[in-house]
Scaffold this active site. Structure first.
Site, PDB file in Angstrom:
ATOM      1  N   TRP A  52       0.858  -1.202   0.000  1.00  0.00           N
ATOM      2  CA  TRP A  52       0.000   0.000   0.000  1.00  0.00           C
ATOM      3  C   TRP A  52       0.884   1.238   0.000  1.00  0.00           C
ATOM      4  O   TRP A  52       1.854   1.324   0.757  1.00  0.00           O
ATOM      5  CB  TRP A  52      -0.906  -0.020   1.232  1.00  0.00           C
ATOM      6  CG  TRP A  52      -1.736   1.214   1.381  1.00  0.00           C
ATOM      7  CD1 TRP A  52      -2.427   1.880   0.404  1.00  0.00           C
ATOM      8  CD2 TRP A  52      -1.970   1.930   2.592  1.00  0.00           C
ATOM      9  NE1 TRP A  52      -3.079   2.962   0.942  1.00  0.00           N
ATOM     10  CE2 TRP A  52      -2.825   3.013   2.273  1.00  0.00           C
ATOM     11  CE3 TRP A  52      -1.580   1.755   3.920  1.00  0.00           C
ATOM     12  CZ2 TRP A  52      -3.256   3.923   3.232  1.00  0.00           C
ATOM     13  CZ3 TRP A  52      -2.005   2.643   4.885  1.00  0.00           C
ATOM     14  CH2 TRP A  52      -2.834   3.734   4.524  1.00  0.00           C
ATOM     15  N   ASP A  65      -1.764  -6.008   8.806  1.00  0.00           N
ATOM     16  CA  ASP A  65      -2.603  -4.873   8.433  1.00  0.00           C
ATOM     17  C   ASP A  65      -3.892  -5.475   7.871  1.00  0.00           C
ATOM     18  O   ASP A  65      -3.874  -6.096   6.811  1.00  0.00           O
ATOM     19  CB  ASP A  65      -1.873  -4.022   7.378  1.00  0.00           C
ATOM     20  CG  ASP A  65      -2.682  -2.789   6.998  1.00  0.00           C
ATOM     21  OD1 ASP A  65      -2.178  -1.966   6.217  1.00  0.00           O
ATOM     22  OD2 ASP A  65      -3.834  -2.651   7.490  1.00  0.00           O
ATOM     23  N   LYS A 103     -13.674   0.092   4.740  1.00  0.00           N
ATOM     24  CA  LYS A 103     -14.257  -0.606   3.589  1.00  0.00           C
ATOM     25  C   LYS A 103     -15.385  -1.527   4.005  1.00  0.00           C
ATOM     26  O   LYS A 103     -16.466  -1.502   3.411  1.00  0.00           O
ATOM     27  CB  LYS A 103     -13.182  -1.457   2.888  1.00  0.00           C
ATOM     28  CG  LYS A 103     -12.059  -0.666   2.180  1.00  0.00           C
ATOM     29  CD  LYS A 103     -11.408   0.321   3.044  1.00  0.00           C
ATOM     30  CE  LYS A 103     -10.136   0.975   2.631  1.00  0.00           C
ATOM     31  NZ  LYS A 103      -9.988   1.535   1.349  1.00  0.00           N
TER      32      LYS A 103
HETATM   33  C1  LIG Z   1      -3.734  -2.191   3.153  1.00  0.00           C
HETATM   34  C2  LIG Z   1      -4.352  -0.934   3.676  1.00  0.00           C
HETATM   35  N1  LIG Z   1      -4.087  -0.564   4.959  1.00  0.00           N
HETATM   36  C3  LIG Z   1      -4.627   0.553   5.479  1.00  0.00           C
HETATM   37  C4  LIG Z   1      -5.471   1.351   4.735  1.00  0.00           C
HETATM   38  C5  LIG Z   1      -5.976   2.583   5.428  1.00  0.00           C
HETATM   39  O1  LIG Z   1      -7.273   2.897   5.265  1.00  0.00           O
HETATM   40  P1  LIG Z   1      -7.986   3.765   6.407  1.00  0.00           P
HETATM   41  O2  LIG Z   1      -6.978   4.678   7.005  1.00  0.00           O
HETATM   42  O3  LIG Z   1      -9.093   4.466   5.698  1.00  0.00           O
HETATM   43  O4  LIG Z   1      -8.491   2.781   7.403  1.00  0.00           O
HETATM   44  C6  LIG Z   1      -5.780   1.021   3.381  1.00  0.00           C
HETATM   45  C7  LIG Z   1      -6.685   1.885   2.508  1.00  0.00           C
HETATM   46  N2  LIG Z   1      -6.153   2.110   1.214  1.00  0.00           N
HETATM   47  C8  LIG Z   1      -6.983   2.684   0.159  1.00  0.00           C
HETATM   48  O5  LIG Z   1      -8.179   1.954   0.109  1.00  0.00           O
HETATM   49  C9  LIG Z   1      -6.311   2.593  -1.162  1.00  0.00           C
HETATM   50  O6  LIG Z   1      -5.238   1.955  -1.225  1.00  0.00           O
HETATM   51  O7  LIG Z   1      -6.868   3.135  -2.135  1.00  0.00           O
HETATM   52  C10 LIG Z   1      -7.311   4.129   0.425  1.00  0.00           C
HETATM   53  O8  LIG Z   1      -8.293   4.185   1.396  1.00  0.00           O
HETATM   54  C11 LIG Z   1      -6.129   4.918   0.816  1.00  0.00           C
HETATM   55  O9  LIG Z   1      -6.190   5.579   1.867  1.00  0.00           O
HETATM   56  O10 LIG Z   1      -5.175   4.866   0.071  1.00  0.00           O
HETATM   57  C12 LIG Z   1      -5.211  -0.151   2.859  1.00  0.00           C
HETATM   58  O11 LIG Z   1      -5.488  -0.534   1.599  1.00  0.00           O
END
Ligand SMILES: Cc1ncc(COP(=O)(O)O)c(CN[C@](O)(C(=O)O)[C@@H](O)C(=O)O)c1O
Length: 401
Positions: free
Chosen positions: A132, A213, A249
């Site tokens: 990520w 994660d 999500k």
């Molecule tokens: C593997 C992983 N870990 C943590 C997160 C953090 O998400 P949040 O802080 O909202 O709980 C994402 C979200 N990643 C994305 O879906 C993405 O890769 O597009 C997007 O939300 C992001 O923030 O980049 C993720 O894909």
């Protein structure tokens, strides 16, 4: 002269910056396959019905807006750990898990990184290649050194399992191994159950500390238990490890910023000490977390009817993505005369598909076709409708030949 001269423009975020570019595009054909955010067939954001139901209940109850404790809402912390490990799991029964509510997955990862920086000097985190886009920034800003373990194999468009195992074996003893619990981002390629056993073996052998994660529990396969299998395998082995969680999500709570960091310890006493230090780190960072999302999760997980409704809606979302994945595959196969093998699209799981398109090809997708995706070749299928699959197939075929 201004003293702010030295503050230069920061580059746009590789993922969230794509959404900014998408918004600026006026072409009505535009398609946002960048950020991992679920959309309906009508390509609209989706607020789960069960979330609306919980919020109505909360409104009727007239909850107040008093500060939460630093560690967050107790009912949420209990429910989130039980969802991850299973309520009857020994680590829960023996109170060996230190859980604190975090600012979603990102904030939870950052808290954990701060704990590593403070209590594991010199330890480094191994992250998958690729991973990520925000992982590297989180560890860099927390001043935690990291290196990569081989993960994606461009030749097979699959998992380089041998390379992964070798790199984990080579890492200095006691390294943190960052593992995606399910629905690997950006590749959509997960280890098989057998491969997870081997990963657990080598991590245990080298006294490494697993760091999961888990941003997609229940959203990848549609089953909360199936998607937690890798984490529960490590818990079975009595290992000490970290797990960051997110409800962005699977419960669609993106902007509520609700998640948790769980630290599985070898004793309840250790868990108490770890929790106290996570609180010590959180207080000067943001003092205490937002209550709304935590209450929604606690209400949904705490009520059998709403929990059932949530599972049904999650299966619907995961199901729509699987259907779209199949339709995209069928469109590519029927249109592409080159004989290229597109089966990797079907083998991948979760929100994303790693197309193998390089930066120039991704640029073509955007500049010529108005398809917005990340430059590493990832597309978010959650942003794709059945109606748009043919168009996307045309764009991909045009871009990769
Ligand atoms: C593997 C992983 N870990 C943590 C997160 C953090 O998400 P949040 O802080 O909202 O709980 C994402 C979200 N990643 C994305 O879906 C993405 O890769 O597009 C997007 O939300 C992001 O923030 O980049 C993720 O894909």
């Amino acid at each position: 002269p201004s003293r702010f001269e030295g503050i230069t423009m920061a580059p746009p975020d590789p993922i969230l910056g794509v959404s900014e570019a998408f918004k600026a595009d006026t072409n009505e054909l535009k398609l946002n396959l960048g950020v991992g955010a679920y959309r309906t067939e009508e390509l609209q954001p989706y607020v789960l019905n069960v979330v609306k139901k919980a919020e109505n209940l909360m409104l009727e109850r007239g909850d107040n807006k008093e500060y939460l404790p630093i560690e967050g809402l107790a009912a949420f912390n209990k429910a989130t750990a039980e969802l991850l490990f299973g309520a009857g799991h020994p680590v829960i029964k023996e109170q060996k898990v230190a859980t604190i509510q975090g600012l979603s997955g990102t904030g939870s990862l950052r808290l954990a990184a701060a704990l590593i920086e403070r209590y594991f000097p010199g330890a480094k985190v191994l992250i998958s290649a690729p991973t990520w886009g925000n992982h590297k920034n989180i560890f860099n800003d927390a001043k935690v050194p990291w290196s990569e373990y081989r993960y994606y194999d461009p030749k097979t468009i699959g998992l380089d399992f041998e390379g992964m195992i070798e790199d984990i074996k080579e890492a200095p003893e006691g390294s943190f191994i960052l593992l995606h619990g399910c629905a690997h981002n950006p590749t959509g390629i997960d280890p098989t159950p057998e491969q997870w056993v081997k990963i657990a073996d080598v991590v245990q052998e080298k006294n490494h500390i697993p760091f999961f994660d888990v941003a997609y529990q229940g959203f990848a396969s549609g089953s909360l238990d199936e998607d937690a299998a890798s984490v529960r395998l490590f818990a079975e082995r009595g290992m000490e490890f970290f797990v960051a969680q997110s409800y962005s999500k699977n419960l669609g709570l993106y902007a509520e910023r609700i998640g948790a960091i769980n630290v599985v310890c070898s004793s309840a006493d250790a868990a108490t000490r770890v929790k106290s230090q996570l609180k010590r780190i959180a207080r000067p960072m943001y003092s205490n977390p937002p209550v709304h999302g935590a209450r929604i999760v606690a209400n949904v997980l705490g009520d059998a009817t709403m929990f059932g409704e949530w599972k049904a809606e999650m299966e619907m979302m995961a199901g729509r993505i699987k259907t779209v994945r199949q339709r995209l595959y069928d469109s590519l196969v029927s249109k592409d005369k080159s004989g290229k093998d597109w089966s990797f699209i079907l083998k991948q799981i979760g929100m994303f598909s790693f197309t193998g398109l390089n930066k120039a090809q991704s640029d073509n997708m955007t500049n010529k076709w108005h398809v917005y995706m990340t430059k590493d070749g990832r597309i978010s299928l959650a942003g794709l409708s059945m109606a748009k699959c043919e168009y996307l197939a045309d764009a991909i075929i045009d871009s990769c030949h």
